[in-house]
Write a protein that holds these residues in place. Sequence first.
Motif, PDB file in Angstrom:
ATOM      1  N   TYR A 107       0.866  -1.178   0.000  1.00  0.00           N
ATOM      2  CA  TYR A 107       0.000   0.000   0.000  1.00  0.00           C
ATOM      3  C   TYR A 107       0.899   1.222   0.000  1.00  0.00           C
ATOM      4  CZ  TYR A 107      -4.315  -2.520   1.143  1.00  0.00           C
ATOM      5  OH  TYR A 107      -5.420  -3.337   1.106  1.00  0.00           O
ATOM      6  N   PHE A 108       0.479   2.262  -0.725  1.00  0.00           N
ATOM      7  CA  PHE A 108       1.264   3.494  -0.795  1.00  0.00           C
ATOM      8  C   PHE A 108       0.394   4.707  -0.517  1.00  0.00           C
ATOM      9  CE2 PHE A 108       3.622   0.489  -3.427  1.00  0.00           C
ATOM     10  CZ  PHE A 108       4.877   0.611  -2.856  1.00  0.00           C
ATOM     11  N   LYS A 109       1.033   5.729   0.048  1.00  0.00           N
ATOM     12  CA  LYS A 109       0.325   6.984   0.294  1.00  0.00           C
ATOM     13  C   LYS A 109      -0.233   7.465  -1.041  1.00  0.00           C
ATOM     14  CE  LYS A 109       0.844  11.293   2.818  1.00  0.00           C
ATOM     15  NZ  LYS A 109       0.566  12.410   1.970  1.00  0.00           N
ATOM     16  N   ASN A 110      -1.492   7.879  -1.036  1.00  0.00           N
ATOM     17  CA  ASN A 110      -2.200   8.272  -2.256  1.00  0.00           C
ATOM     18  C   ASN A 110      -2.053   9.781  -2.461  1.00  0.00           C
ATOM     19  OD1 ASN A 110      -3.797   8.207  -4.509  1.00  0.00           O
ATOM     20  ND2 ASN A 110      -5.719   7.835  -3.421  1.00  0.00           N
ATOM     21  N   GLY A 111      -0.942  10.177  -3.090  1.00  0.00           N
ATOM     22  CA  GLY A 111      -0.694  11.596  -3.362  1.00  0.00           C
ATOM     23  C   GLY A 111      -0.655  12.393  -2.066  1.00  0.00           C
ATOM     24  N   GLN A 144      -3.242   2.417  10.652  1.00  0.00           N
ATOM     25  CA  GLN A 144      -2.556   2.759  11.901  1.00  0.00           C
ATOM     26  C   GLN A 144      -1.048   2.885  11.677  1.00  0.00           C
ATOM     27  OE1 GLN A 144      -4.161   0.733  15.599  1.00  0.00           O
ATOM     28  NE2 GLN A 144      -5.306  -0.363  14.016  1.00  0.00           N
ATOM     29  N   VAL A 145      -0.469   2.018  10.855  1.00  0.00           N
ATOM     30  CA  VAL A 145       0.967   2.075  10.562  1.00  0.00           C
ATOM     31  C   VAL A 145       1.298   3.355   9.785  1.00  0.00           C
ATOM     32  CG1 VAL A 145       2.845   0.961   9.263  1.00  0.00           C
ATOM     33  CG2 VAL A 145       1.344  -0.406  10.736  1.00  0.00           C
ATOM     34  N   ALA A 146       0.365   3.807   8.940  1.00  0.00           N
ATOM     35  CA  ALA A 146       0.581   5.058   8.192  1.00  0.00           C
ATOM     36  C   ALA A 146       0.730   6.243   9.145  1.00  0.00           C
ATOM     37  CB  ALA A 146      -0.581   5.302   7.226  1.00  0.00           C
ATOM     38  N   VAL A 147       0.089   6.154  10.316  1.00  0.00           N
ATOM     39  CA  VAL A 147       0.134   7.225  11.307  1.00  0.00           C
ATOM     40  C   VAL A 147       1.276   7.020  12.315  1.00  0.00           C
ATOM     41  CG1 VAL A 147      -1.162   8.317  13.196  1.00  0.00           C
ATOM     42  CG2 VAL A 147      -2.342   7.678  11.084  1.00  0.00           C
ATOM     43  N   SER A 148       1.462   5.779  12.761  1.00  0.00           N
ATOM     44  CA  SER A 148       2.434   5.501  13.837  1.00  0.00           C
ATOM     45  C   SER A 148       3.878   5.415  13.350  1.00  0.00           C
ATOM     46  CB  SER A 148       2.089   4.180  14.530  1.00  0.00           C
ATOM     47  OG  SER A 148       2.430   3.075  13.703  1.00  0.00           O
ATOM     48  N   ASN A 149       4.071   5.085  12.065  1.00  0.00           N
ATOM     49  CA  ASN A 149       5.402   4.851  11.496  1.00  0.00           C
ATOM     50  C   ASN A 149       6.128   3.681  12.153  1.00  0.00           C
ATOM     51  OD1 ASN A 149       5.104   7.110   9.769  1.00  0.00           O
ATOM     52  ND2 ASN A 149       5.796   8.455  11.415  1.00  0.00           N
ATOM     53  N   GLN A 150       5.380   2.773  12.759  1.00  0.00           N
ATOM     54  CA  GLN A 150       5.958   1.635  13.480  1.00  0.00           C
ATOM     55  C   GLN A 150       5.491   0.322  12.862  1.00  0.00           C
ATOM     56  OE1 GLN A 150       7.969   2.063  16.386  1.00  0.00           O
ATOM     57  NE2 GLN A 150       7.860   4.204  15.770  1.00  0.00           N
ATOM     58  N   ASN A 151       6.335  -0.708  12.981  1.00  0.00           N
ATOM     59  CA  ASN A 151       5.906  -2.059  12.620  1.00  0.00           C
ATOM     60  C   ASN A 151       4.692  -2.420  13.466  1.00  0.00           C
ATOM     61  OD1 ASN A 151       8.311  -2.029  11.228  1.00  0.00           O
ATOM     62  ND2 ASN A 151       9.269  -3.665  12.391  1.00  0.00           N
ATOM     63  N   PHE A 152       3.791  -3.210  12.892  1.00  0.00           N
ATOM     64  CA  PHE A 152       2.617  -3.659  13.643  1.00  0.00           C
ATOM     65  C   PHE A 152       2.433  -5.143  13.368  1.00  0.00           C
ATOM     66  CE2 PHE A 152      -1.778  -1.825  15.042  1.00  0.00           C
ATOM     67  CZ  PHE A 152      -1.928  -2.840  15.977  1.00  0.00           C
ATOM     68  N   VAL A 153       2.618  -5.955  14.395  1.00  0.00           N
ATOM     69  CA  VAL A 153       2.442  -7.401  14.292  1.00  0.00           C
ATOM     70  C   VAL A 153       1.180  -7.754  15.073  1.00  0.00           C
ATOM     71  CG1 VAL A 153       3.441  -9.673  14.742  1.00  0.00           C
ATOM     72  CG2 VAL A 153       4.934  -7.739  14.182  1.00  0.00           C
ATOM     73  N   VAL A 154       0.237  -8.383  14.394  1.00  0.00           N
ATOM     74  CA  VAL A 154      -1.037  -8.751  15.015  1.00  0.00           C
ATOM     75  C   VAL A 154      -1.138 -10.275  15.040  1.00  0.00           C
ATOM     76  CG1 VAL A 154      -3.542  -8.492  14.914  1.00  0.00           C
ATOM     77  CG2 VAL A 154      -2.067  -6.635  14.087  1.00  0.00           C
ATOM     78  N   PRO A 155      -0.903 -10.892  16.217  1.00  0.00           N
ATOM     79  CA  PRO A 155      -0.959 -12.352  16.297  1.00  0.00           C
ATOM     80  C   PRO A 155      -2.368 -12.909  16.116  1.00  0.00           C
ATOM     81  CG  PRO A 155      -0.111 -11.386  18.353  1.00  0.00           C
ATOM     82  CD  PRO A 155      -0.480 -10.265  17.457  1.00  0.00           C
ATOM     83  N   ASP A 156      -3.384 -12.106  16.484  1.00  0.00           N
ATOM     84  CA  ASP A 156      -4.776 -12.556  16.404  1.00  0.00           C
ATOM     85  C   ASP A 156      -5.641 -11.366  16.000  1.00  0.00           C
ATOM     86  OD1 ASP A 156      -7.334 -13.534  16.709  1.00  0.00           O
ATOM     87  OD2 ASP A 156      -7.190 -13.845  18.874  1.00  0.00           O
ATOM     88  N   VAL A 157      -6.049 -11.338  14.728  1.00  0.00           N
ATOM     89  CA  VAL A 157      -6.827 -10.188  14.232  1.00  0.00           C
ATOM     90  C   VAL A 157      -8.164 -10.048  14.952  1.00  0.00           C
ATOM     91  CG1 VAL A 157      -5.696 -10.104  11.965  1.00  0.00           C
ATOM     92  CG2 VAL A 157      -7.774 -11.474  12.259  1.00  0.00           C
ATOM     93  N   ASN A 204       7.306   8.203   5.681  1.00  0.00           N
ATOM     94  CA  ASN A 204       6.554   6.957   5.516  1.00  0.00           C
ATOM     95  C   ASN A 204       5.704   7.099   4.255  1.00  0.00           C
ATOM     96  OD1 ASN A 204       4.762   4.803   5.655  1.00  0.00           O
ATOM     97  ND2 ASN A 204       4.304   5.075   7.820  1.00  0.00           N
ATOM     98  N   ILE A 205       6.102   6.395   3.192  1.00  0.00           N
ATOM     99  CA  ILE A 205       5.406   6.536   1.900  1.00  0.00           C
ATOM    100  C   ILE A 205       4.560   5.315   1.553  1.00  0.00           C
ATOM    101  CG2 ILE A 205       7.048   8.197   0.959  1.00  0.00           C
ATOM    102  CD1 ILE A 205       7.165   4.701  -0.340  1.00  0.00           C
ATOM    103  N   GLY A 206       4.631   4.289   2.399  1.00  0.00           N
ATOM    104  CA  GLY A 206       3.861   3.082   2.118  1.00  0.00           C
ATOM    105  C   GLY A 206       4.227   1.971   3.067  1.00  0.00           C
TER     106      GLY A 206
END
Length: 151
Positions: free
Chosen positions: A45-49, A78-91, A118-120
């Motif tokens: 996914y990439f930032k849309n303009g 959420q990653v687009a805002v936090s700029n952090q890796n996000f690992v979700v073991p159980d969605v 953070n561009i994507g």
Amino acid sequence: MELKALEPKITEIVSNTNETIENRLYSICKLLESNINYYNWVGFYFKNGDKEELKLGPYVGEPTDHTIIPFGKGICGQVAVSNQNFVVPDVAAQDNYIACSITVKAEIVIPIFVNGENIGQIDIDSNTPDPFTEADERLLEFVCAKVSEIL
């Protein structure tokens, strides 16, 4: 498969200037999905303009209706805002999760930075509960660093 063993192939794909960037990104998705049995959906996914949203790029896996994701919404948003890796073991345990498929059990999202912005991100869905390890994070950080060189 030893995840680190995929790094030379990632480098080879990214370095192939005879292919478009889009084709190289798609090739990375295919490589990851076909070599890691618990990677069931792999996409970018990439930032849309200038918009505060993400737009779906190349991916491998089931088609998704989530071609545009507002910043802050779902794991990717959420990653687009936090700029952090996000690992979700159980969605199912995430209240801000956008379900792409009822078969998805876990997700990992790693941001892509170009010149500190953070561009994507790369987004991986798994139908296996809690499959992701630190080795997955390191591999995907490597992928994102390599991809950032061609964007």
